[in-house]
Design an enzyme around this catalytic site. Sequence first.
Site, PDB file in Angstrom:
ATOM      1  N   ARG A 265     -74.641 -48.153  27.412  1.00 42.26           N
ATOM      2  CA  ARG A 265     -76.069 -48.023  27.692  1.00 42.26           C
ATOM      3  C   ARG A 265     -76.417 -48.985  28.823  1.00 42.26           C
ATOM      4  O   ARG A 265     -76.463 -50.196  28.643  1.00 42.26           O
ATOM      5  CB  ARG A 265     -76.853 -48.384  26.424  1.00 42.26           C
ATOM      6  CG  ARG A 265     -78.344 -48.153  26.493  1.00 42.26           C
ATOM      7  CD  ARG A 265     -79.026 -48.820  25.315  1.00 42.26           C
ATOM      8  NE  ARG A 265     -79.111 -50.267  25.500  1.00 42.26           N
ATOM      9  CZ  ARG A 265     -78.998 -51.162  24.529  1.00 42.26           C
ATOM     10  NH1 ARG A 265     -78.741 -50.775  23.295  1.00 42.26           N
ATOM     11  NH2 ARG A 265     -79.113 -52.453  24.785  1.00 42.26           N
ATOM     12  N   HIS A 269     -82.364 -51.398  25.317  1.00 40.66           N
ATOM     13  CA  HIS A 269     -82.518 -50.484  24.182  1.00 40.66           C
ATOM     14  C   HIS A 269     -83.746 -49.597  24.359  1.00 40.66           C
ATOM     15  O   HIS A 269     -83.682 -48.373  24.194  1.00 40.66           O
ATOM     16  CB  HIS A 269     -82.633 -51.293  22.888  1.00 40.66           C
ATOM     17  CG  HIS A 269     -82.877 -50.466  21.674  1.00 40.66           C
ATOM     18  ND1 HIS A 269     -81.938 -49.608  21.143  1.00 40.66           N
ATOM     19  CD2 HIS A 269     -83.972 -50.361  20.874  1.00 40.66           C
ATOM     20  CE1 HIS A 269     -82.437 -49.014  20.081  1.00 40.66           C
ATOM     21  NE2 HIS A 269     -83.667 -49.441  19.894  1.00 40.66           N
ATOM     22  N   TYR A 278     -78.773 -60.709  25.025  1.00 41.43           N
ATOM     23  CA  TYR A 278     -77.574 -60.527  24.222  1.00 41.43           C
ATOM     24  C   TYR A 278     -76.376 -59.949  24.985  1.00 41.43           C
ATOM     25  O   TYR A 278     -75.317 -59.749  24.407  1.00 41.43           O
ATOM     26  CB  TYR A 278     -77.872 -59.650  22.997  1.00 41.43           C
ATOM     27  CG  TYR A 278     -78.509 -58.309  23.308  1.00 41.43           C
ATOM     28  CD1 TYR A 278     -77.735 -57.199  23.652  1.00 41.43           C
ATOM     29  CD2 TYR A 278     -79.886 -58.142  23.241  1.00 41.43           C
ATOM     30  CE1 TYR A 278     -78.315 -55.972  23.918  1.00 41.43           C
ATOM     31  CE2 TYR A 278     -80.481 -56.921  23.505  1.00 41.43           C
ATOM     32  CZ  TYR A 278     -79.693 -55.831  23.846  1.00 41.43           C
ATOM     33  OH  TYR A 278     -80.277 -54.613  24.119  1.00 41.43           O
TER      34      TYR A 278
END
Length: 368
Positions: A265, A269, A278
Amino acid sequence: MSVKILRQAVQSFLPSLAPVRFVAEDGTAVKQSAGYTEPADALLREAYRRMVLGRRFDTQATALTKQGRLAVYPSSRGQEACQIAAVLALREDDWLFPTYRDSVALVARGVDPVEVLTLLRGDWHCGYDPMATRVAPQCTPLATQVLHATGMAEAMRRKGEDGVAMALIGDGGTSEGDFHEALNFAAVFESPVVFFVQNNKYAISVPLARQSAAPALAYKGVGYGVRSEQVDGNDVVALLSVLTAAVEHARAGRGPFLVEAHTYRMDAHTNADDATRYRDAAEVEQWRTADPLDRLEIHLRARGVLTDDDVAGDRSDAEALAADLRTRMNTDHRADPLELFDHVFAEPTPQLREQRALLAAESTAQED
């Protein structure tokens, strides 16, 4: 059962030791020994066209979110090969069960882009007709659509139809109990369903290593007696080959099939997420070199399947799609309060009729 026969039975369910691939990151062909058939050039050309359209849709939807036209948008940039291959592997009468991140797949399936974004704008729970499109509502709760797909597949089997249901799911969804229940049920009843896991390495901020100790998510199928495979999720050639084989396996009455696609990805998100908290930029940049669209374009150009005019034409079509989407999304939706009572029951109850009449009367009085 002898040990030899048992070992052979187990081996028949196991995925390849390495993800199946036909095309390397630099666009060059690699030797394929897993026994899968390479898709026809015409199908690969169509896959490229839809990937160009899909990526432009995705970037436009992201921009609409920043402009306040969408409440939220989960980008699938970098996963276009998975989205397009899933759709092209199905027939029109098959069913697709998507997650909230699979908007590009819906557009490729032929659903109106504005209707795809209706959910994410907050106008309706689903902006299109699932029965007409054979696309279930985009699912926000993790893994619940996997059970729905299994139920639909089993219903088609019992009715004597030869349709297949494909459930799209993320790596995070495989940690949910619904996923395991669906695999077990589908295996026992040999339901014609394909479980397609798009492993993009993160469940929001949780890395795969914190979710599963399995060597690959594809190995989760063997415990349930489900044939499984893992594939390079940024290689649309390999994806089309493996997913087509999986769909044919299910359609032939041989039971369910689990496919894990290793992808990434590229964006956060959602627009509400800060992915830099992260994962580091070096990781993202490394995956950027494996871009599925660039890889396919280089590969098809080298084979003489794709020309400069083809690329220019596809990009022009993509810009037209984006312009039309901007125009039609640049309007304010007028909510009708009476819609609250639509689609609750096929035949409204007396109580609902009474409540609807009261609300209609109050609305009329306010307008007067």
